[in-house]
Structures are given as structure tokens and as C-alpha cells.
Design a protein around this motif. Structure first.
Motif, PDB file in Angstrom:
ATOM      1  N   SER A 190       0.815  -1.217   0.000  1.00  0.00           N
ATOM      2  CA  SER A 190       0.000   0.000   0.000  1.00  0.00           C
ATOM      3  C   SER A 190       0.848   1.266   0.000  1.00  0.00           C
ATOM      4  O   SER A 190       1.573   1.533   0.963  1.00  0.00           O
ATOM      5  CB  SER A 190      -0.926   0.019   1.220  1.00  0.00           C
ATOM      6  OG  SER A 190      -1.640   1.238   1.249  1.00  0.00           O
ATOM      7  N   VAL A 191       0.713   2.071  -1.067  1.00  0.00           N
ATOM      8  CA  VAL A 191       1.445   3.343  -1.134  1.00  0.00           C
ATOM      9  C   VAL A 191       0.923   4.342  -0.099  1.00  0.00           C
ATOM     10  O   VAL A 191       1.543   5.381   0.115  1.00  0.00           O
ATOM     11  CB  VAL A 191       1.405   3.991  -2.543  1.00  0.00           C
ATOM     12  CG1 VAL A 191       2.234   3.209  -3.525  1.00  0.00           C
ATOM     13  CG2 VAL A 191      -0.016   4.179  -3.030  1.00  0.00           C
ATOM     14  N   ASP A 192      -0.178   4.008   0.562  1.00  0.00           N
ATOM     15  CA  ASP A 192      -0.658   4.903   1.628  1.00  0.00           C
ATOM     16  C   ASP A 192       0.311   4.929   2.805  1.00  0.00           C
ATOM     17  O   ASP A 192       0.237   5.808   3.664  1.00  0.00           O
ATOM     18  CB  ASP A 192      -2.061   4.494   2.087  1.00  0.00           C
ATOM     19  CG  ASP A 192      -3.103   4.773   0.998  1.00  0.00           C
ATOM     20  OD1 ASP A 192      -2.795   5.570   0.082  1.00  0.00           O
ATOM     21  OD2 ASP A 192      -4.195   4.193   1.046  1.00  0.00           O
ATOM     22  N   LYS A 193       1.242   3.972   2.834  1.00  0.00           N
ATOM     23  CA  LYS A 193       2.303   3.992   3.855  1.00  0.00           C
ATOM     24  C   LYS A 193       3.299   5.126   3.576  1.00  0.00           C
ATOM     25  O   LYS A 193       4.066   5.505   4.463  1.00  0.00           O
ATOM     26  CB  LYS A 193       3.061   2.649   3.854  1.00  0.00           C
ATOM     27  CG  LYS A 193       2.218   1.449   4.280  1.00  0.00           C
ATOM     28  CD  LYS A 193       2.993   0.156   4.059  1.00  0.00           C
ATOM     29  CE  LYS A 193       2.148  -1.071   4.405  1.00  0.00           C
ATOM     30  NZ  LYS A 193       2.850  -2.331   4.071  1.00  0.00           N
ATOM     31  N   LEU A 194       3.310   5.629   2.343  1.00  0.00           N
ATOM     32  CA  LEU A 194       4.252   6.681   1.950  1.00  0.00           C
ATOM     33  C   LEU A 194       3.637   8.045   2.234  1.00  0.00           C
ATOM     34  O   LEU A 194       2.819   8.537   1.464  1.00  0.00           O
ATOM     35  CB  LEU A 194       4.609   6.553   0.460  1.00  0.00           C
ATOM     36  CG  LEU A 194       5.292   5.245   0.040  1.00  0.00           C
ATOM     37  CD1 LEU A 194       5.512   5.209  -1.465  1.00  0.00           C
ATOM     38  CD2 LEU A 194       6.612   5.057   0.773  1.00  0.00           C
ATOM     39  N   LYS A 195       4.056   8.637   3.344  1.00  0.00           N
ATOM     40  CA  LYS A 195       3.484   9.920   3.766  1.00  0.00           C
ATOM     41  C   LYS A 195       4.499  11.061   3.706  1.00  0.00           C
ATOM     42  O   LYS A 195       4.135  12.215   3.670  1.00  0.00           O
ATOM     43  CB  LYS A 195       2.927   9.803   5.184  1.00  0.00           C
ATOM     44  CG  LYS A 195       1.741   8.827   5.292  1.00  0.00           C
ATOM     45  CD  LYS A 195       1.250   8.706   6.725  1.00  0.00           C
ATOM     46  CE  LYS A 195      -0.068   7.959   6.807  1.00  0.00           C
ATOM     47  NZ  LYS A 195       0.074   6.527   6.521  1.00  0.00           N
ATOM     48  N   VAL A 196       5.784  10.720   3.750  1.00  0.00           N
ATOM     49  CA  VAL A 196       6.845  11.737   3.762  1.00  0.00           C
ATOM     50  C   VAL A 196       7.565  11.709   2.416  1.00  0.00           C
ATOM     51  O   VAL A 196       7.948  10.637   1.937  1.00  0.00           O
ATOM     52  CB  VAL A 196       7.857  11.444   4.912  1.00  0.00           C
ATOM     53  CG1 VAL A 196       8.993  12.455   4.917  1.00  0.00           C
ATOM     54  CG2 VAL A 196       7.137  11.433   6.247  1.00  0.00           C
ATOM     55  N   VAL A 197       7.749  12.873   1.808  1.00  0.00           N
ATOM     56  CA  VAL A 197       8.434  12.959   0.510  1.00  0.00           C
ATOM     57  C   VAL A 197       9.827  12.336   0.617  1.00  0.00           C
ATOM     58  O   VAL A 197      10.573  12.607   1.555  1.00  0.00           O
ATOM     59  CB  VAL A 197       8.514  14.423   0.036  1.00  0.00           C
ATOM     60  CG1 VAL A 197       9.436  14.555  -1.174  1.00  0.00           C
ATOM     61  CG2 VAL A 197       7.125  14.939  -0.333  1.00  0.00           C
ATOM     62  N   GLY A 198      10.146  11.470  -0.349  1.00  0.00           N
ATOM     63  CA  GLY A 198      11.439  10.782  -0.361  1.00  0.00           C
ATOM     64  C   GLY A 198      11.365   9.347   0.139  1.00  0.00           C
ATOM     65  O   GLY A 198      12.267   8.562  -0.129  1.00  0.00           O
ATOM     66  N   LYS A 199      10.293   8.999   0.847  1.00  0.00           N
ATOM     67  CA  LYS A 199      10.188   7.630   1.366  1.00  0.00           C
ATOM     68  C   LYS A 199       9.948   6.633   0.234  1.00  0.00           C
ATOM     69  O   LYS A 199       9.338   6.947  -0.789  1.00  0.00           O
ATOM     70  CB  LYS A 199       9.039   7.515   2.379  1.00  0.00           C
ATOM     71  CG  LYS A 199       9.404   7.974   3.783  1.00  0.00           C
ATOM     72  CD  LYS A 199      10.568   7.205   4.420  1.00  0.00           C
ATOM     73  CE  LYS A 199      10.161   5.829   4.923  1.00  0.00           C
ATOM     74  NZ  LYS A 199      11.348   5.104   5.491  1.00  0.00           N
ATOM     75  N   ALA A 200      10.448   5.401   0.431  1.00  0.00           N
ATOM     76  CA  ALA A 200      10.340   4.354  -0.586  1.00  0.00           C
ATOM     77  C   ALA A 200       9.622   3.136  -0.017  1.00  0.00           C
ATOM     78  O   ALA A 200       9.560   2.949   1.205  1.00  0.00           O
ATOM     79  CB  ALA A 200      11.731   3.962  -1.067  1.00  0.00           C
ATOM     80  N   LEU A 201       9.084   2.319  -0.922  1.00  0.00           N
ATOM     81  CA  LEU A 201       8.335   1.120  -0.543  1.00  0.00           C
ATOM     82  C   LEU A 201       8.672   0.015  -1.532  1.00  0.00           C
ATOM     83  O   LEU A 201       8.748   0.243  -2.738  1.00  0.00           O
ATOM     84  CB  LEU A 201       6.832   1.436  -0.603  1.00  0.00           C
ATOM     85  CG  LEU A 201       5.852   0.334  -0.201  1.00  0.00           C
ATOM     86  CD1 LEU A 201       5.827   0.155   1.318  1.00  0.00           C
ATOM     87  CD2 LEU A 201       4.439   0.684  -0.698  1.00  0.00           C
ATOM     88  N   TYR A 202       8.891  -1.196  -1.013  1.00  0.00           N
ATOM     89  CA  TYR A 202       9.112  -2.370  -1.865  1.00  0.00           C
ATOM     90  C   TYR A 202       7.765  -3.059  -2.072  1.00  0.00           C
ATOM     91  O   TYR A 202       6.990  -3.219  -1.126  1.00  0.00           O
ATOM     92  CB  TYR A 202      10.098  -3.317  -1.171  1.00  0.00           C
ATOM     93  CG  TYR A 202      10.304  -4.644  -1.865  1.00  0.00           C
ATOM     94  CD1 TYR A 202      11.025  -4.740  -3.057  1.00  0.00           C
ATOM     95  CD2 TYR A 202       9.787  -5.825  -1.326  1.00  0.00           C
ATOM     96  CE1 TYR A 202      11.227  -5.962  -3.684  1.00  0.00           C
ATOM     97  CE2 TYR A 202       9.991  -7.057  -1.940  1.00  0.00           C
ATOM     98  CZ  TYR A 202      10.711  -7.109  -3.123  1.00  0.00           C
ATOM     99  OH  TYR A 202      10.899  -8.324  -3.744  1.00  0.00           O
ATOM    100  N   SER A 203       7.474  -3.443  -3.309  1.00  0.00           N
ATOM    101  CA  SER A 203       6.186  -4.081  -3.582  1.00  0.00           C
ATOM    102  C   SER A 203       6.289  -5.026  -4.770  1.00  0.00           C
ATOM    103  O   SER A 203       7.187  -4.908  -5.608  1.00  0.00           O
ATOM    104  CB  SER A 203       5.115  -3.030  -3.885  1.00  0.00           C
ATOM    105  OG  SER A 203       3.858  -3.652  -4.142  1.00  0.00           O
ATOM    106  N   CYS A 204       5.333  -5.927  -4.840  1.00  0.00           N
ATOM    107  CA  CYS A 204       5.126  -6.719  -6.053  1.00  0.00           C
ATOM    108  C   CYS A 204       4.013  -6.081  -6.874  1.00  0.00           C
ATOM    109  O   CYS A 204       3.106  -5.448  -6.325  1.00  0.00           O
ATOM    110  CB  CYS A 204       4.742  -8.150  -5.714  1.00  0.00           C
ATOM    111  SG  CYS A 204       6.069  -9.091  -4.944  1.00  0.00           S
ATOM    112  N   MET A 205       4.102  -6.264  -8.162  1.00  0.00           N
ATOM    113  CA  MET A 205       3.056  -5.866  -9.106  1.00  0.00           C
ATOM    114  C   MET A 205       2.501  -7.178  -9.655  1.00  0.00           C
ATOM    115  O   MET A 205       3.262  -7.988 -10.204  1.00  0.00           O
ATOM    116  CB  MET A 205       3.700  -5.005 -10.196  1.00  0.00           C
ATOM    117  CG  MET A 205       2.789  -4.509 -11.256  1.00  0.00           C
ATOM    118  SD  MET A 205       3.608  -3.213 -12.268  1.00  0.00           S
ATOM    119  CE  MET A 205       4.862  -4.165 -13.155  1.00  0.00           C
ATOM    120  N   LEU A 206       1.220  -7.408  -9.470  1.00  0.00           N
ATOM    121  CA  LEU A 206       0.629  -8.720  -9.746  1.00  0.00           C
ATOM    122  C   LEU A 206      -0.283  -8.710 -10.970  1.00  0.00           C
ATOM    123  O   LEU A 206      -0.818  -7.668 -11.351  1.00  0.00           O
ATOM    124  CB  LEU A 206      -0.195  -9.186  -8.537  1.00  0.00           C
ATOM    125  CG  LEU A 206       0.495  -9.156  -7.168  1.00  0.00           C
ATOM    126  CD1 LEU A 206      -0.478  -9.614  -6.083  1.00  0.00           C
ATOM    127  CD2 LEU A 206       1.749 -10.013  -7.178  1.00  0.00           C
TER     128      LEU A 206
END
Length: 366
Positions: free
Chosen positions: A73-89
Motif C-alpha cells: 500500500s502506497v498509503d504507507k508513503l506519507k513523507v516525501v522521499g520515502k520508498a516502498l518495496y512491492s510486487c506488481m501482480l
């Protein structure tokens, strides 16, 4: 025709052994894969990862689009510059690719996807983005250098403009920011990596890539090839797309359940299939194996369990541990005593929780 990164001639001048890697002419090592592996675990090493694909997404509905596209969930990204690892299904819950997404503004997110899946990823992202009016822009003008190891950050910080140094030094893990490198070159510096060590992945305009590489070499960072990158990421318990998972494998079956966010009210692509598989019981699981006797665990070897046959996914000699380790996918359920078929000989292996190595040392139970 193989593609070449902007650093190709630089690798050759350093005496690199080059191989075809997913259609790219890339260095496998510069003499000793083992020494390059140890350089990253003990000091600082760098990899040319310019074959990776950078895709910028723009538009007022970009976050909404990514909520639909990604299993995390990109909703975890709240601060500019933060990154998230994810799969695209895909709709069946299979992994099209694994990627990192950076939040650079409410209308600007950056994706870094795998090299070998570039064409398929771009086609899929563009197809899905149309309904959200999101602009999808590949950035082939960028090169990328990953600097990894216990001393990696200090070596990079020493090359930055003094105005930027304190800010980049404070950069948290899985976050990124812009800074000026040698001679004022513009850098996008992310505190991410694929080795299990601390460090930075640096996106740099191609015209500055050779100068940055040479500045890092002069600062005492060892050049490392894809061979060391593979043993480092395996020791660190990190999946390789195409070997450990693909479109026929769900995140549950690739030990990537931690990257799936089943948050309420978000219908991402593949969600229904994932929920269905979870409810029915996941048929296969991905596990870590250690071979305590001499021998090498390799991709494709059969793994014999009490519930049937599985197979080795990624397997290699682990230089930090001085023994062979592997990921395997085996039938779910208590597996009993595990054996691997190595050229017709059934060799006992230990089932372990990975990562195998953390902060340069063997993890408990390895």
C-alpha cells in the motif's frame, strides 16, 4: 544485439569478465568474485545497475493509480522521499515484477523495476495507467550505481557537496533525496540496496556516470560484478525475479507475504486471487536450506520432502558462511527430513529461517 550501459568501456578497462545478462553486456567479476563479495561485506563495493529501469509517474491521480497497481500500500508513503518495496501482480495473483516505488510528491512517484522485465512492465503499467490519466515516462537517460557495505555511506558522503552532506547522512533507510556529487553533478541518492548491507543506490545522469564511478574507485570503493551481487543477495534472503518468483507464483508462495497489504477498501490487481488462495491454503512454500557437508546447491535440483518433491530456486556457495545455501519451493506441510538430489545422490540439508547473513555475520541457527 546486447545492450550496453554507459559504463561498459570502464568495466572492460578494469579487466572485467563480461557476460550476457538479460540482454545486457554486464560484468560478472573483475578477477575474483569471492574477493568482491567480501569487499562488500567487510568494507565497500559498488555495482553498475544502470540496466535497471527508472519510470516516473505524474498526474493528480498517481497515488490512486498505485493503490490499484501494487500489492503493497502506497498509503504507507506519507513523507516525501520515502520508498516502498512491492510486487506488481496479474489478475491471478502471479508476480509480474518486484519493484521499489519512491514518493516524490503527491503528483510524482518514481518506480525502479527490473531490467529483464522492462518491456513487459512498461506495457502493463501504461495499460493500467490509462484509466487514471497518469503520465508514464521511462527515464533511459539515467545511469545507476549501487554502493554497498559497512563503509559505503561514509565513502559516498565524502564525495558530496558539503551543503548536502549532513542531510544525506541523516537519510533514513528506504528513503531518497537529491544531492550534488563531484563537480556539482546532480544525484538522486536512495538508502536502499540488494546485498543486506547498508549503503546507497545512486541515480545519476548518464553523462556523469563515468566520473562518479571513477571518483568512487579513487575513494576506495571496490568494483564488484553480478556474480558477487548474486551471492550477497542470496545470503541476505532477497528474491531474484525470474528465479525465485514469476507470473506463475504468488507472493504467498515466494515468502513475500510481508509485502502484501490487505488494507480495507483497496481493490488492487490480483487481490481476489490472493485472498482465495489464502483461504483455500497455500499449496507451496518457499524455505531456506543449508548444506553442511561439501557440495553446491543449484537452481533446478530436486528437493525431497515427506509431502512430495520441491525444487531449488536460487542456490550457491555462500562466501560469508563457507557453505552452500539455497531457497527452495516445497509442498506445504511438515516436510520431515529434507534431502536434495545432487547428481543422483540424496544429500541431507537443514531447513532454516533466512536471511542467512545479517550485518556481515551468520544469523542465528545458520
Amino acid at each position: 544485439m546486447t545492450d550496453k550501459t554507459v559504463l561498459n568501456a570502464t568495466h572492460r578497462a578494469l579487466g572485467a569478465r563480461m557476460v550476457d545478462f538479460g540482454g545486457w553486456d554486464m560484468p560478472i567479476n573483475y578477477g575474483s568474485q569471492i574477493e568482491e563479495h567480501h569487499a562488500v561485506r567487510r568494507d565497500a563495493g559498488m555495482f553498475d545497475v544502470s540496466h535497471m529501469t527508472v519510470i516516473d509517474l505524474h498526474g493528480p491521480r498517481t497515488r490512486e493509480f498505485l493503490r490499484h497497481l501494487l500489492a503493497n500500500s502506497v498509503d504507507k508513503l506519507k513523507v516525501v522521499g520515502k520508498a516502498l518495496y512491492s510486487c506488481m501482480l496479474n489478475e491471478q495473483g502471479g508476480v509480474i515484477d518486484d519493484l521499489i516505488v519512491y514518493y516524490l510528491g503527491e503528483e510524482f512517484f518514481r518506480l525502479v523495476v527490473n531490467a529483464g522485465t522492462r518491456a513487459k512492465d512498461l506495457a502493463w503499467i501504461e495499460k493500467q495507467a490509462a484509466a487514471f490519466d497518469v503520465q508514464v515516462k521511462e527515464r533511459p537517460e539515467f545511469a545507476m550505481i549501487a554502493v554497498q557495505g559497512p563503509n559505503a555511506r561514509a565513502r559516498v558522503l565524502g564525495l558530496l557537496h558539503e551543503v548536502d552532506r549532513p542531510r544525506i547522512e541523516k537519510l533514513g533507510k528506504f528513503a531518497a533525496a537529491a544531492a550534488q556529487g563531484p563537480h556539482g553533478m546532480p544525484l538522486f541518492i536512495a538508502r536502499t540496496g540488494y546485498t543486506g548491507e547498508d549503503g546507497f543506490e545512486i541515480v545519476v545522469p548518464q553523462e556523469h556516470a563515468v566520473a562518479l564511478w571513477e571518483a568512487l574507485l579513487a575513494a576506495g570503493v571496490a568494483a564488484a560484478g553480478l556474480g558477487a551481487r548474486d551471492t550477497l543477495r542470496l545470503e541476505a534472503g532477497m528474491n531474484l525475479y525470474g528465479q525465485d518468483m514469476d507470473e506463475g507464483v504468488t507472493p504467498w508462495e515466494a515468502n513475500l507475504g510481508w509485502t502484501v497489504a490487505l488494507d480495507e477498501g483497496r481493490d488492487f490487481i490480483g487481490r481476489a486471487a490472493l485472498e482465495q488462495q489464502k483461504a483455500a491454503g497455500v499449496p507451496r512454500v518457499m524455505v531456506g536450506l543449508v548444506l553442511d557437508e561439501k557440495g553446491v546447491l543449484r537452481h533446478g535440483q530436486r528437493v525431497l520432502t515427506a509431502n512430495g518433491v520441491g525444487e531449488i530456486l536460487s542456490g550457491s556457495f555462500a562466501p560469508t558462511l563457507d557453505k552452500a545455501v539455497a531457497f527452495a519451493r516445497i509442498p506445504a506441510g511438515a516436510p520431515g527430513d529434507l534431502r536434495v538430489d545432487i547428481r543422483g545422490r540424496e544429500v541431507p540439508v537443514r531447513l532454516v529461517k533466512y536471511p542467512f547473513v545479517r550485518d556481515g555475520k551468520a544469523c542465528d541457527g545458520i
